[in-house]
Design an enzyme around this catalytic site. Sequence first.
Site, short mmCIF file in Angstrom:
data_model
loop_
_atom_site.label_atom_id
_atom_site.label_comp_id
_atom_site.label_asym_id
_atom_site.label_seq_id
_atom_site.Cartn_x
_atom_site.Cartn_y
_atom_site.Cartn_z
N ASP A 142 0.87 -1.17 0.00
CA ASP A 142 0.00 0.00 0.00
C ASP A 142 0.91 1.23 0.00
O ASP A 142 1.67 1.44 0.95
CB ASP A 142 -0.88 -0.03 1.26
CG ASP A 142 -1.86 1.13 1.30
OD1 ASP A 142 -2.86 1.03 2.04
OD2 ASP A 142 -1.63 2.12 0.57
N LYS A 187 -9.64 5.55 -9.36
CA LYS A 187 -9.95 6.19 -10.65
C LYS A 187 -11.44 6.31 -10.98
O LYS A 187 -11.81 6.61 -12.11
CB LYS A 187 -9.26 5.41 -11.76
CG LYS A 187 -9.61 3.92 -11.80
CD LYS A 187 -9.58 3.38 -13.20
CE LYS A 187 -10.91 3.65 -13.86
NZ LYS A 187 -11.03 3.06 -15.18
N SER A 193 -4.94 12.28 -17.32
CA SER A 193 -6.20 12.05 -18.03
C SER A 193 -6.66 13.33 -18.72
O SER A 193 -6.41 14.43 -18.24
CB SER A 193 -7.26 11.60 -17.01
OG SER A 193 -8.54 11.68 -17.58
N TYR A 208 -11.54 13.22 -8.38
CA TYR A 208 -10.62 12.37 -9.17
C TYR A 208 -9.84 13.23 -10.16
O TYR A 208 -8.61 13.20 -10.19
CB TYR A 208 -11.38 11.27 -9.91
CG TYR A 208 -10.58 10.70 -11.04
CD1 TYR A 208 -10.81 11.10 -12.35
CD2 TYR A 208 -9.55 9.81 -10.80
CE1 TYR A 208 -10.04 10.62 -13.39
CE2 TYR A 208 -8.77 9.32 -11.84
CZ TYR A 208 -9.03 9.73 -13.13
OH TYR A 208 -8.25 9.26 -14.15
N LYS A 214 -5.58 14.48 -10.53
CA LYS A 214 -4.69 14.43 -11.70
C LYS A 214 -4.08 15.81 -11.96
O LYS A 214 -2.89 15.94 -12.25
CB LYS A 214 -5.46 13.95 -12.94
CG LYS A 214 -5.91 12.50 -12.86
CD LYS A 214 -4.73 11.56 -12.64
CE LYS A 214 -5.17 10.12 -12.55
NZ LYS A 214 -4.03 9.22 -12.25
N LEU A 239 -18.11 2.99 -20.15
CA LEU A 239 -19.01 2.53 -21.20
C LEU A 239 -18.70 1.13 -21.72
O LEU A 239 -19.58 0.26 -21.73
CB LEU A 239 -18.98 3.52 -22.38
CG LEU A 239 -19.85 3.12 -23.59
CD1 LEU A 239 -21.33 3.08 -23.21
CD2 LEU A 239 -19.60 4.06 -24.76
N SER A 269 -27.72 1.71 -20.30
CA SER A 269 -28.34 3.04 -20.27
C SER A 269 -27.41 4.02 -20.97
O SER A 269 -26.23 4.11 -20.58
CB SER A 269 -28.57 3.50 -18.82
OG SER A 269 -29.50 2.66 -18.19
C1 WQD Z 1 -17.88 7.43 -21.87
C2 WQD Z 1 -19.19 7.90 -22.47
C3 WQD Z 1 -20.84 8.49 -20.83
C4 WQD Z 1 -21.39 4.49 -19.22
C5 WQD Z 1 -13.87 8.66 -17.49
C6 WQD Z 1 -12.87 9.52 -16.76
C7 WQD Z 1 -11.54 9.42 -17.42
C8 WQD Z 1 -11.16 7.98 -17.45
C9 WQD Z 1 -12.18 7.21 -18.30
C10 WQD Z 1 -10.04 7.04 -15.57
C11 WQD Z 1 -19.79 9.10 -21.74
C12 WQD Z 1 -21.28 7.30 -21.66
C13 WQD Z 1 -20.93 5.57 -19.95
C14 WQD Z 1 -22.72 4.03 -19.39
C15 WQD Z 1 -23.08 5.74 -21.02
N1 WQD Z 1 -11.15 7.46 -16.14
N2 WQD Z 1 -21.77 6.18 -20.84
N3 WQD Z 1 -23.52 4.67 -20.30
O1 WQD Z 1 -16.56 9.54 -18.47
O2 WQD Z 1 -15.44 9.75 -20.77
O3 WQD Z 1 -14.05 9.17 -18.78
O4 WQD Z 1 -13.42 7.34 -17.60
O5 WQD Z 1 -8.94 7.08 -15.96
O6 WQD Z 1 -10.60 10.14 -16.68
O7 WQD Z 1 -13.28 10.87 -16.86
O8 WQD Z 1 -15.64 7.49 -19.69
O9 WQD Z 1 -16.58 5.27 -20.19
O10 WQD Z 1 -17.45 6.55 -18.16
O11 WQD Z 1 -18.07 7.31 -20.46
O12 WQD Z 1 -23.84 6.32 -21.83
O13 WQD Z 1 -23.19 3.05 -18.74
O14 WQD Z 1 -20.15 6.85 -22.35
O15 WQD Z 1 -21.93 9.37 -20.61
O16 WQD Z 1 -20.43 9.92 -22.70
P1 WQD Z 1 -15.53 9.08 -19.45
P2 WQD Z 1 -16.95 6.58 -19.57
#
Ligand code: WQD
Length: 337
Positions: A59, A85, A125, A150, A154, A200, A216
């Site tokens: 840790d 993250k 990021s 978060y 960074k 996503l 969703s």
């Molecule tokens: C991508 C798109 C959501 C989930 C974040 C952090 C970034 C990095 C990556 C750590 C967006 C849409 C998502 C879902 C959806 N994190 N979405 N339904 O938010 O761009 O980036 O994660 O290192 O620093 O900011 O990535 O994959 O969460 O979302 O519609 O169930 O998909 O709204 O438009 P994001 P994400």
Amino acid sequence: MKRILVTGGLGFIGSHTVVELQNEGFEVVIIDDLSNSKIEVLDNIEKITGIKPDFYQLDLRSKQNVQHFFNENTIDGIIHFAAFKAVGESVQKPLDYYENNIGSLVYLLQEMRDRNIDNFIFSSSCTVYGQADELPITENAPIKPAASPYGNTKQIGEEIIKDSCTAHNMNAISLRYFNPIGAHDSIKIGELPLGVPQNLIPYVTQTAAGIREQLSIFGDDYETPDGTAVRDYIHVVDLAKAHISALQRLLDKKNKQNFEFFNVGTGKGSSVLEIVNSFEKVTNQKLNYKIVARRAGDVTAAYADTTIANQELHWKTEKSLDDALLSAWKWQESQKG
Ligand code: WQD
């Protein structure tokens, strides 16, 4: 043989970077606390490269742990992934995020200062840019007030590293990732989200696999061609290779300032609906989804201007979005049972 410390090396991006480091002939030692990774990843890295990295389960929030490690190891460079993250979680638990993401960074930098260790690569990021005023996003884009603790860790992390490089003549590169996705061609390592995926692509693959009922889509009323938000999805192997290029730049002393930062993406934006359609096409899987309200904190669009990274790192993406989506699906299927 140069010995490189990879913190968080059993994580998603970390493990793919360890594989590429070993492929390039580096000796790798991993520190991971296993809070968001699995020990099986260590064996799977060995199955890919034939070399088992040294491993310490530590840790990094403990200064004693960090000192103990450096008392036992001579290190030529550090690639620092270890951090919490999850954007949403950081809003609920800001102090956990500052303690871990900032505390462990400070302890690592203190050891570098005290032992004259150079060459530090930081996992940052594109979230530091918030909703950029201009697209694609260049390294000159202003840093916006962080939308989450978060993202703030960074931004603060980069400032801490910059000040340390200036004061102690260290050299560091911060890589500002866009959206890493996919899995290694061997399908032996990939993304292992614990619990309900926040990102996503793992949510997409788990929906296609029947683990999740329905995807969703967070909003279709954005100012984008199809109303859904746009991101720059980069294959995790391409992203891993960018770390090797950045490390080599420092080892070869080709850096132009002692603190540099680069946007690491494909340079192409894809909307959520485009991702869904591409995924269905390359995997021949039908995705069950619905449109719901926007998610708090999401930006409309973010994709990279990769000119500087291409030029200075002599690096560019080689894999396509379809490659990444297909590998993510194959990885998901390999997780059955
Ligand atoms: C991508 C798109 C959501 C989930 C974040 C952090 C970034 C990095 C990556 C750590 C967006 C849409 C998502 C879902 C959806 N994190 N979405 N339904 O938010 O761009 O980036 O994660 O290192 O620093 O900011 O990535 O994959 O969460 O979302 O519609 O169930 O998909 O709204 O438009 P994001 P994400």
